[in-house]
Design a protein around this motif. Structure first.
Motif, PDB file in Angstrom:
ATOM      1  N   UNK A 178       0.928  -1.315  -0.234  1.00 14.85           N
ATOM      2  CA  UNK A 178      -0.025  -0.297   0.207  1.00 14.85           C
ATOM      3  C   UNK A 178       1.243   1.288  -0.004  1.00 14.85           C
ATOM      4  N   UNK A 179       1.966   1.486   0.734  1.00 19.12           N
ATOM      5  CA  UNK A 179       2.691   2.730   0.919  1.00 19.12           C
ATOM      6  C   UNK A 179       3.782   2.286  -0.364  1.00 19.12           C
ATOM      7  N   UNK A 180       4.262   1.501  -1.049  1.00 22.95           N
ATOM      8  CA  UNK A 180       4.544   1.338  -2.244  1.00 22.95           C
ATOM      9  C   UNK A 180       3.744   1.982  -3.570  1.00 22.95           C
ATOM     10  N   UNK A 181       2.463   1.620  -3.425  1.00 21.33           N
ATOM     11  CA  UNK A 181       2.003   1.900  -4.833  1.00 21.33           C
ATOM     12  C   UNK A 181       1.599   3.619  -4.428  1.00 21.33           C
ATOM     13  N   UNK A 182       1.012   3.909  -3.331  1.00 20.13           N
ATOM     14  CA  UNK A 182       0.259   4.960  -2.882  1.00 20.13           C
ATOM     15  C   UNK A 182       1.717   6.488  -3.199  1.00 20.13           C
TER      16      UNK A 182
END
Length: 246
Positions: free
Chosen positions: A228-232
């Motif tokens: 989720x953080x990498x995608x964000x």
């Protein structure tokens, strides 16, 4: 720079009426229900600790003040003119949202623990309290990652709306689909994956009390959080910001 930005986001959460009043109102409402039950039963019915999963409302309230709101209010171009990386901006939002949500969740747990001590002759032990507290913290930081991921692209309160729609699909729509075992198994698997991304939570007891340690649960939580953080960060790096806007 990241620490200063993180601190400013935390202070902002306690100064905005929306992100201060809503968590307080929710906590007081939950405690009022417990207290009214105690008074109605004359302290004969003990209060039970709320499971960590039921605290998902608090991160949702705090997610209203995220990246999308900065963009809608015109603050995003001004922030990005400073010497700050976009990845730092996203991670600071995530850390601040997770920290503030954890504070409110633990505050509710502490208040409820007092009621448990007053009403129960055999209150839960310290380890059960710690297990509940760590579960709440893991849920708050997990949901913060999901909300920040959605806010990296959506304006205003779109991240909370999208989260609510996906949760409704996972909780209400998917369980009713399918007439045969194969389709039901497929929808169940999709529902499990979707719920794991929307509400990443690490069950401390099932993870670390198992023999051997349930590394699968730990790696699943960490991988969902990292995804989720990498995608964000990826989505936000590709976002175009008009520096001519106010």
């Amino acid at each position: 720079m990241m620490l200063a930005f993180y601190q400013s986001r935390v202070r902002q959460s306690f100064h905005r009426l929306l992100t201060l009043a809503l968590p307080l109102a929710y906590i007081f409402a939950r405690l009022a229900m417990d207290m009214s039950m105690l008074l109605y039963t004359k302290f004969q019915a003990p209060v039970f600790l709320v499971p960590p999963g039921e605290m998902f409302v608090i991160p949702l309230f705090l997610g209203l003040a995220s990246i999308g709101r900065d963009a809608s209010e015109g603050n995003l171009p001004l922030v990005l003119t400073r010497p700050i990386r976009r990845s730092t901006y996203v991670l600071s939002h995530w850390a601040a949202l997770g920290s503030v949500a954890s504070f409110w969740s633990l505050l509710h747990l502490l208040a409820q623990w007092v009621l448990v001590q007053m009403s129960s002759r055999q209150p839960p032990g310290v380890f059960e309290l710690m297990d509940n507290a760590l579960g709440r913290v893991s849920l708050c930081f997990g949901m913060a990652a999901a909300l920040v991921c959605f806010a990296a692209r959506l304006p205003a309160y779109g991240n909370v709306v999208l989260w609510g729609v996906l949760y409704w699909l996972a909780d209400r729509v998917l369980p009713g689909l399918g007439q045969d075992d194969a389709i039901r198994q497929f929808t169940f698997t999709v529902r499990q994956y979707l719920t794991g991304l929307l509400m990443p939570e690490l069950d401390m007891r099932r993870t670390f009390a198992a023999t051997p340690i349930s590394w699968f649960r730990l790696f699943t939580y960490v991988s969902n959080l990292s995804l989720l953080l990498l995608l964000a960060i990826h989505v936000f790096n590709r976002r175009e910001v008009s520096y001519a806007s106010r």
